[in-house]
Scaffold this motif. Structure first.
Motif, PDB file in Angstrom:
ATOM      1  N   ILE A  55      -6.108  -4.270   2.593  1.00 44.60           N
ATOM      2  CA  ILE A  55      -6.208  -5.717   2.395  1.00 44.60           C
ATOM      3  C   ILE A  55      -5.417  -6.098   1.153  1.00 44.60           C
ATOM      4  N   ALA A  56      -4.833  -7.272   1.190  1.00 45.72           N
ATOM      5  CA  ALA A  56      -4.093  -7.770   0.028  1.00 45.72           C
ATOM      6  C   ALA A  56      -4.147  -9.285   0.012  1.00 45.72           C
TER       7      ALA A  56
ATOM      8  N   PRO B  85       1.406   4.429  11.004  1.00 45.18           N
ATOM      9  CA  PRO B  85       1.178   2.986  11.014  1.00 45.18           C
ATOM     10  C   PRO B  85      -0.181   2.669  10.388  1.00 45.18           C
ATOM     11  N   TYR B  86      -0.266   1.527   9.707  1.00 46.27           N
ATOM     12  CA  TYR B  86      -1.557   1.107   9.159  1.00 46.27           C
ATOM     13  C   TYR B  86      -1.780  -0.366   9.486  1.00 46.27           C
ATOM     14  N   LEU B  87      -3.050  -0.754   9.347  1.00 43.80           N
ATOM     15  CA  LEU B  87      -3.407  -2.146   9.617  1.00 43.80           C
ATOM     16  C   LEU B  87      -3.509  -2.868   8.284  1.00 43.80           C
ATOM     17  N   MET B  88      -3.006  -4.088   8.248  1.00 42.03           N
ATOM     18  CA  MET B  88      -3.023  -4.848   6.991  1.00 42.03           C
ATOM     19  C   MET B  88      -3.614  -6.226   7.233  1.00 42.03           C
ATOM     20  N   LEU B  89      -4.570  -6.619   6.407  1.00 44.12           N
ATOM     21  CA  LEU B  89      -5.041  -8.008   6.420  1.00 44.12           C
ATOM     22  C   LEU B  89      -4.540  -8.654   5.142  1.00 44.12           C
ATOM     23  N   LEU B  90      -3.676  -9.631   5.323  1.00 44.73           N
ATOM     24  CA  LEU B  90      -3.113 -10.358   4.192  1.00 44.73           C
ATOM     25  C   LEU B  90      -3.865 -11.672   4.097  1.00 44.73           C
ATOM     26  N   VAL B  91      -4.608 -11.863   3.009  1.00 47.47           N
ATOM     27  CA  VAL B  91      -5.497 -13.025   2.963  1.00 47.47           C
ATOM     28  C   VAL B  91      -5.458 -13.649   1.565  1.00 47.47           C
ATOM     29  N   SER B  92      -4.799 -14.834   1.489  1.00 45.29           N
ATOM     30  CA  SER B  92      -4.598 -15.451   0.177  1.00 45.29           C
ATOM     31  C   SER B  92      -4.682 -16.958   0.304  1.00 45.29           C
ATOM     32  N   GLY B  93      -4.095 -17.666  -0.680  1.00 45.90           N
ATOM     33  CA  GLY B  93      -4.073 -19.121  -0.599  1.00 45.90           C
ATOM     34  C   GLY B  93      -2.979 -19.611   0.341  1.00 45.90           C
ATOM     35  N   GLY B  94      -2.041 -18.739   0.671  1.00 43.12           N
ATOM     36  CA  GLY B  94      -0.926 -19.148   1.519  1.00 43.12           C
ATOM     37  C   GLY B  94      -0.825 -18.359   2.812  1.00 43.12           C
ATOM     38  N   HIS B  95      -1.511 -17.229   2.885  1.00 42.34           N
ATOM     39  CA  HIS B  95      -1.371 -16.365   4.059  1.00 42.34           C
ATOM     40  C   HIS B  95      -2.725 -15.949   4.607  1.00 42.34           C
ATOM     41  N   CYS B  96      -2.757 -15.706   5.909  1.00 43.52           N
ATOM     42  CA  CYS B  96      -3.923 -15.064   6.514  1.00 43.52           C
ATOM     43  C   CYS B  96      -3.467 -14.486   7.841  1.00 43.52           C
ATOM     44  N   GLN B  97      -3.201 -13.192   7.864  1.00 43.15           N
ATOM     45  CA  GLN B  97      -2.797 -12.581   9.124  1.00 43.15           C
ATOM     46  C   GLN B  97      -3.072 -11.083   9.143  1.00 43.15           C
ATOM     47  N   PHE B  98      -3.300 -10.584  10.371  1.00 41.83           N
ATOM     48  CA  PHE B  98      -3.438  -9.149  10.589  1.00 41.83           C
ATOM     49  C   PHE B  98      -2.083  -8.619  11.021  1.00 41.83           C
ATOM     50  N   LEU B  99      -1.615  -7.585  10.341  1.00 40.07           N
ATOM     51  CA  LEU B  99      -0.326  -6.995  10.687  1.00 40.07           C
ATOM     52  C   LEU B  99      -0.503  -5.519  10.969  1.00 40.07           C
ATOM     53  N   LEU B 100       0.077  -5.071  12.043  1.00 37.29           N
ATOM     54  CA  LEU B 100       0.148  -3.639  12.287  1.00 37.29           C
ATOM     55  C   LEU B 100       1.514  -3.223  11.748  1.00 37.29           C
TER      56      LEU B 100
ATOM     57  N   PRO C 226       0.820  -1.233   0.000  1.00 33.27           N
ATOM     58  CA  PRO C 226       0.000   0.000   0.000  1.00 33.27           C
ATOM     59  C   PRO C 226       0.846   1.273   0.000  1.00 33.27           C
ATOM     60  N   ARG C 227       2.096   1.167   0.416  1.00 32.72           N
ATOM     61  CA  ARG C 227       2.971   2.356   0.360  1.00 32.72           C
ATOM     62  C   ARG C 227       3.478   2.584  -1.064  1.00 32.72           C
TER      63      ARG C 227
ATOM     64  N   VAL D 152     -12.319   4.255   9.646  1.00 29.61           N
ATOM     65  CA  VAL D 152     -10.987   3.981   9.106  1.00 29.61           C
ATOM     66  C   VAL D 152     -11.088   3.845   7.580  1.00 29.61           C
ATOM     67  N   GLN D 153     -10.161   4.479   6.892  1.00 33.96           N
ATOM     68  CA  GLN D 153     -10.175   4.415   5.436  1.00 33.96           C
ATOM     69  C   GLN D 153      -9.720   3.038   4.960  1.00 33.96           C
ATOM     70  N   SER D 154     -10.376   2.502   3.904  1.00 32.65           N
ATOM     71  CA  SER D 154      -9.960   1.198   3.353  1.00 32.65           C
ATOM     72  C   SER D 154      -9.000   1.414   2.200  1.00 32.65           C
ATOM     73  N   ASN D 155      -8.133   0.446   2.021  1.00 31.49           N
ATOM     74  CA  ASN D 155      -7.201   0.527   0.910  1.00 31.49           C
ATOM     75  C   ASN D 155      -6.973  -0.875   0.370  1.00 31.49           C
ATOM     76  N   ALA D 156      -6.999  -0.989  -0.959  1.00 33.35           N
ATOM     77  CA  ALA D 156      -6.681  -2.286  -1.568  1.00 33.35           C
ATOM     78  C   ALA D 156      -5.834  -2.046  -2.808  1.00 33.35           C
ATOM     79  N   PRO D 157      -4.604  -2.515  -2.801  1.00 27.83           N
ATOM     80  CA  PRO D 157      -3.779  -2.380  -4.004  1.00 27.83           C
ATOM     81  C   PRO D 157      -4.434  -3.107  -5.182  1.00 27.83           C
ATOM     82  N   PRO D 158      -4.143  -2.694  -6.415  1.00 28.19           N
ATOM     83  CA  PRO D 158      -4.688  -3.430  -7.561  1.00 28.19           C
ATOM     84  C   PRO D 158      -4.319  -4.906  -7.475  1.00 28.19           C
ATOM     85  N   LEU D 159      -5.199  -5.756  -8.008  1.00 30.55           N
ATOM     86  CA  LEU D 159      -5.042  -7.192  -7.800  1.00 30.55           C
ATOM     87  C   LEU D 159      -3.670  -7.729  -8.227  1.00 30.55           C
TER      88      LEU D 159
END
Ligand code: KG4
Ligand code: ZN
Length: 368
Positions: free
Chosen positions: A285-286, A139-154, A130-131, A308-315
């Motif tokens: 989210i990514a 600091p921002y909150l990130m939810l990484l959610v895929s076929g291999g990952h799922c975690q909340f990161l500050l 997102p940067r 809180v503002q949402s942000n999602a990088p292009p797929l």
């Protein structure tokens, strides 16, 4: 913190931790960089008949293709290796043979040119995207959610992360893929299940919302797969088969369960994040599952409710790529990180060494 005017840097990034061989060139400074080139060679066709990524096949394909990827990225960016300021490479976590291919190539290029070498954590690459795409402030909150990952990161800086929680078993993408397999839908399962769910009744099957009764932000998705299997078998036992509508209803019920779990855990993660009083709160989210419109909408609603503002990088930048590695490398290079030839490929590499190790490990290899 007072900073000197940063000079623009040109970074070559290399990624090979799973089933994408990728190279990219990124130019700029921390929070103000652009992608000059990004090449991703997927391996879906090589692994399709095995029902998952075969580590040895992946490693061999990386070894064969990565140098070509790097040349192609340099050519597309219109630069040569001599123009590059540093070489960033995924040094873990991931399938070890693939990570070794990338690290060996990066060391070779570094030795041949004298350019600095920077080992990057693959998860940091995802977390810092997102940067690169929207110059989101720390600091921002990130939810990484895929076929291999799922975690909340500050995410506090390129080198400071707090993991607020994550899956204790499968990643949601794996559960989507398994659901698709159980219902005879195409792989990767996420898009197929999402399409079916559009015409389904999400309330017909009462699937569990695992771990909602447990405090905190940890999640579990393997029980949901089993519950879906039972629901399917129940229908088959009753009617001798499943109709199109049964299938759509199963998909909708499954997707709603995943969405509810992610939404509730996001609510909790946002509370922890907001307690730090971030000046410009953002929840990003990514990952491949972030492409799911129903899940994305549910998470955007939860963020909006919390102000809180949402942000999602292009797929294309949410899924595995080397631009994110080059960008993370750029921030680390600015911060002074330099690795030498003792840089070791790591199958596991938690971003947050203070939080307990994650137990989960799925088809896409070891988790952090
Ligand atoms: O990030 P990604 O491309 O690769 C890694 O897992 O590292 O994510 C792929 C995963 C697959 O499991 C796929 O089924 C899931 O993301 N996915 C989706 C959707 N599109 C992809 N899951 C749910 N809904 C979607 N629309
Ligand atoms: Zn990834």
């Amino acid at each position: 913190m007072k900073r000197l005017m940063a000079t623009s840097n040109l970074i070559l990034g290399i990624e090979s931790s799973c089933d994408d061989s990728a190279a990219a060139v990124v130019q700029g400074t921390s929070g103000a960089a652009e992608i000059r080139a990004s090449i991703v060679l997927g391996q879906n066709a090589l692994h399709a008949s095995f029902g998952g990524v075969v580590p040895e096949i992946a490693a061999r394909a990386h070894a064969e293709r990565l140098d070509g990827c790097a040349s192609a990225a340099l050519a597309e960016a219109g630069v040569t290796l001599q123009d590059i300021d540093a070489i960033a490479v995924t040094a873990g976590p991931g399938l070890i043979g693939g990570v070794m291919s990338g690290v060996m190539l990066a060391k070779g290029l570094s030795a041949g040119t004298g350019k600095p070498l920077i080992g990057v954590n693959h998860l940091a690459g995802h977390a810092l995207t997102p940067r690169l795409t929207h110059a989101v402030a720390y600091p921002y909150l990130m939810l990484l959610v895929s076929g291999g990952h799922c975690q909340f990161l500050l995410v506090r800086s390129a080198a400071e992360f707090s993991r607020l929680g994550g899956t204790i078993d499968d990643a949601p993408g794996e559960a989507f893929d398994k659901t698709a397999r159980l219902l005879g839908l195409a792989q990767p399962g996420g898009p197929a299940v999402e399409t079916e769910a559009l015409t389904g009744d999400a309330k017909r099957f009462r699937l569990p919302r695992p771990l909602l009764d447990r405090e905190g932000c940890d999640m579990s998705f393997s029980g949901l797969k089993t519950a879906l299997l039972r629901a399917r078998d129940h229908v088959i036992a009753e009617k001798g088969g499943i109709t199109r509508q049964d299938r759509a209803d199963l998909c909708a019920s499954f997707q709603a369960a995943v969405s509810d779990v992610l939404a509730e855990k996001t609510r909790r993660a946002l509370t922890v994040y907001l307690a730090e009083n971030p000046p410009q709160p953002v929840m990003a989210i990514a990952g491949g599952v972030a492409a799911n419109k129903a899940i994305r909408a549910a998470l955007e609603t939860v963020s909006a409710e919390a102000g809180v503002q949402s942000n999602a990088p292009p797929l294309a930048l949410c899924t595995d790529n080397a631009a994110m590695i080059a960008y993370a490398g750029l921030e680390l290079f600015e911060a002074g990180q330099r690795d030498d030839f003792s840089l070791s490929p790591r199958p596991r590499w938690p971003l947050d060494t203070n939080s307990p190790a994650m137990l989960g490990s799925g088809k896409k290899g070891a988790k952090a």
